[in-house]
Design a protein around this motif. Structure first.
Motif, PDB file in Angstrom:
ATOM      1  N   ARG A 272     -31.724 -35.851  43.883  1.00  0.00           N
ATOM      2  CA  ARG A 272     -31.423 -36.884  44.873  1.00  0.00           C
ATOM      3  C   ARG A 272     -32.226 -38.123  44.512  1.00  0.00           C
ATOM      4  N   ARG A 273     -31.525 -39.204  44.283  1.00  0.00           N
ATOM      5  CA  ARG A 273     -32.146 -40.471  43.895  1.00  0.00           C
ATOM      6  C   ARG A 273     -32.180 -41.393  45.106  1.00  0.00           C
ATOM      7  N   TYR A 274     -33.293 -42.076  45.283  1.00  0.00           N
ATOM      8  CA  TYR A 274     -33.433 -42.978  46.420  1.00  0.00           C
ATOM      9  C   TYR A 274     -33.528 -44.409  45.922  1.00  0.00           C
TER      10      TYR A 274
ATOM     11  N   GLU B   1     -35.933 -36.635  44.258  1.00  0.00           N
ATOM     12  CA  GLU B   1     -36.265 -35.254  44.553  1.00  0.00           C
ATOM     13  C   GLU B   1     -35.392 -34.396  43.655  1.00  0.00           C
ATOM     14  N   ALA B   2     -35.885 -33.217  43.300  1.00  0.00           N
ATOM     15  CA  ALA B   2     -35.082 -32.295  42.498  1.00  0.00           C
ATOM     16  C   ALA B   2     -35.601 -30.881  42.705  1.00  0.00           C
ATOM     17  N   HIS B   3     -34.728 -29.932  42.431  1.00  0.00           N
ATOM     18  CA  HIS B   3     -35.091 -28.519  42.443  1.00  0.00           C
ATOM     19  C   HIS B   3     -35.163 -28.059  40.996  1.00  0.00           C
ATOM     20  N   GLY B   4     -36.308 -27.523  40.599  1.00  0.00           N
ATOM     21  CA  GLY B   4     -36.473 -27.047  39.237  1.00  0.00           C
ATOM     22  C   GLY B   4     -36.527 -25.538  39.195  1.00  0.00           C
ATOM     23  N   THR B   5     -35.909 -24.963  38.158  1.00  0.00           N
ATOM     24  CA  THR B   5     -35.958 -23.520  37.964  1.00  0.00           C
ATOM     25  C   THR B   5     -36.239 -23.216  36.495  1.00  0.00           C
ATOM     26  N   ALA B   6     -36.891 -22.100  36.277  1.00  0.00           N
ATOM     27  CA  ALA B   6     -37.214 -21.644  34.928  1.00  0.00           C
ATOM     28  C   ALA B   6     -37.651 -20.184  35.038  1.00  0.00           C
TER      29      ALA B   6
ATOM     30  N   THR C   4     -45.232 -16.265  30.450  1.00  0.00           N
ATOM     31  CA  THR C   4     -46.382 -15.366  30.494  1.00  0.00           C
ATOM     32  C   THR C   4     -46.218 -14.220  31.488  1.00  0.00           C
ATOM     33  N   THR C   5     -45.324 -14.376  32.472  1.00  0.00           N
ATOM     34  CA  THR C   5     -45.137 -13.328  33.488  1.00  0.00           C
ATOM     35  C   THR C   5     -43.709 -12.794  33.547  1.00  0.00           C
ATOM     36  N   SER C   6     -42.773 -13.505  32.944  1.00  0.00           N
ATOM     37  CA  SER C   6     -41.328 -13.213  33.037  1.00  0.00           C
ATOM     38  C   SER C   6     -40.812 -13.335  34.462  1.00  0.00           C
ATOM     39  N   LYS C   7     -41.584 -13.987  35.330  1.00  0.00           N
ATOM     40  CA  LYS C   7     -41.165 -14.179  36.716  1.00  0.00           C
ATOM     41  C   LYS C   7     -40.339 -15.450  36.842  1.00  0.00           C
ATOM     42  N   PRO C   8     -39.414 -15.450  37.801  1.00  0.00           N
ATOM     43  CA  PRO C   8     -38.652 -16.687  38.045  1.00  0.00           C
ATOM     44  C   PRO C   8     -39.552 -17.745  38.674  1.00  0.00           C
ATOM     45  N   TYR C   9     -39.257 -18.969  38.327  1.00  0.00           N
ATOM     46  CA  TYR C   9     -39.978 -20.118  38.863  1.00  0.00           C
ATOM     47  C   TYR C   9     -38.964 -20.979  39.588  1.00  0.00           C
ATOM     48  N   ALA C  10     -39.267 -21.330  40.810  1.00  0.00           N
ATOM     49  CA  ALA C  10     -38.408 -22.226  41.593  1.00  0.00           C
ATOM     50  C   ALA C  10     -39.333 -23.188  42.321  1.00  0.00           C
ATOM     51  N   GLN C  11     -39.059 -24.474  42.155  1.00  0.00           N
ATOM     52  CA  GLN C  11     -39.956 -25.491  42.680  1.00  0.00           C
ATOM     53  C   GLN C  11     -39.148 -26.685  43.167  1.00  0.00           C
ATOM     54  N   ASP C  12     -39.533 -27.208  44.306  1.00  0.00           N
ATOM     55  CA  ASP C  12     -38.959 -28.460  44.782  1.00  0.00           C
ATOM     56  C   ASP C  12     -39.962 -29.568  44.482  1.00  0.00           C
ATOM     57  N   TYR C  13     -39.466 -30.616  43.842  1.00  0.00           N
ATOM     58  CA  TYR C  13     -40.306 -31.719  43.388  1.00  0.00           C
ATOM     59  C   TYR C  13     -39.936 -33.020  44.082  1.00  0.00           C
ATOM     60  N   VAL C  14     -40.921 -33.898  44.179  1.00  0.00           N
ATOM     61  CA  VAL C  14     -40.703 -35.302  44.513  1.00  0.00           C
ATOM     62  C   VAL C  14     -41.376 -36.093  43.403  1.00  0.00           C
ATOM     63  N   PHE C  15     -40.628 -37.031  42.806  1.00  0.00           N
ATOM     64  CA  PHE C  15     -41.108 -37.813  41.678  1.00  0.00           C
ATOM     65  C   PHE C  15     -41.157 -39.296  42.035  1.00  0.00           C
TER      66      PHE C  15
END
Length: 149
Positions: free
Chosen positions: A78-80, A91-96, A100-111
């Protein structure tokens, strides 16, 4: 924007950041001015630095990003609008998957991205330290996983 050209404004720089950060750190670094700063206001307590000053410090910190954050992608961007072409806010939602853990990563960011002469001079990223801690197997593992001492 071609591979060798610099962004015309802050929004182009932010879009290029999102496209390159997970795959090509060398090209990603060309987005930054030599005297750029990167700030993580919510990094306190994670062992990560809250501020990086200069392109070399930025390179050192982010050099392992593609190998640690496997398949890093951003969605729901989302661009403002701002009245300043040298400032982009998104704002964006990042996933990876964290290597090192093989765990999913989900993060909401504000840039917040500020540019000068087509290069990023100030990059500010807000993210949730608890989400990072869960994906890295605890707060104590975040910094070492990224190679931060």
């Amino acid at each position: 924007m071609s591979h060798d050209s610099k962004p015309r404004n802050a929004q182009e720089a932010l879009d290029a950041h999102l496209a390159l950060i997970g795959t090509d750190i060398d090209r990603w670094l060309t987005l930054f001015a030599d005297d750029a700063t990167v700030e993580f206001p919510y990094a306190t307590g994670t062992g990560l630095p809250p501020r990086l000053v200069g392109k070399e410090a930025i390179r050192d910190y982010f050099s392992r990003t593609p190998e640690v954050f496997k398949g890093l992608t951003f969605s729901n961007v989302r661009r403002y609008s701002t009245s300043d072409a040298d400032l982009a806010i998104s704002e964006a939602h990042g996933t990876a998957t964290i290597a090192t853990t093989s765990k999913p990563y989900a993060q909401d960011y504000v840039f917040f991205v500020h540019v000068r002469d087509g290069r990023i001079v100030r990059y500010r990223e807000y993210w949730n330290p608890l989400a990072a801690s869960e994906s890295f197997g605890g707060t104590a593992h975040v910094a070492p996983s990224l190679g931060v001492k």
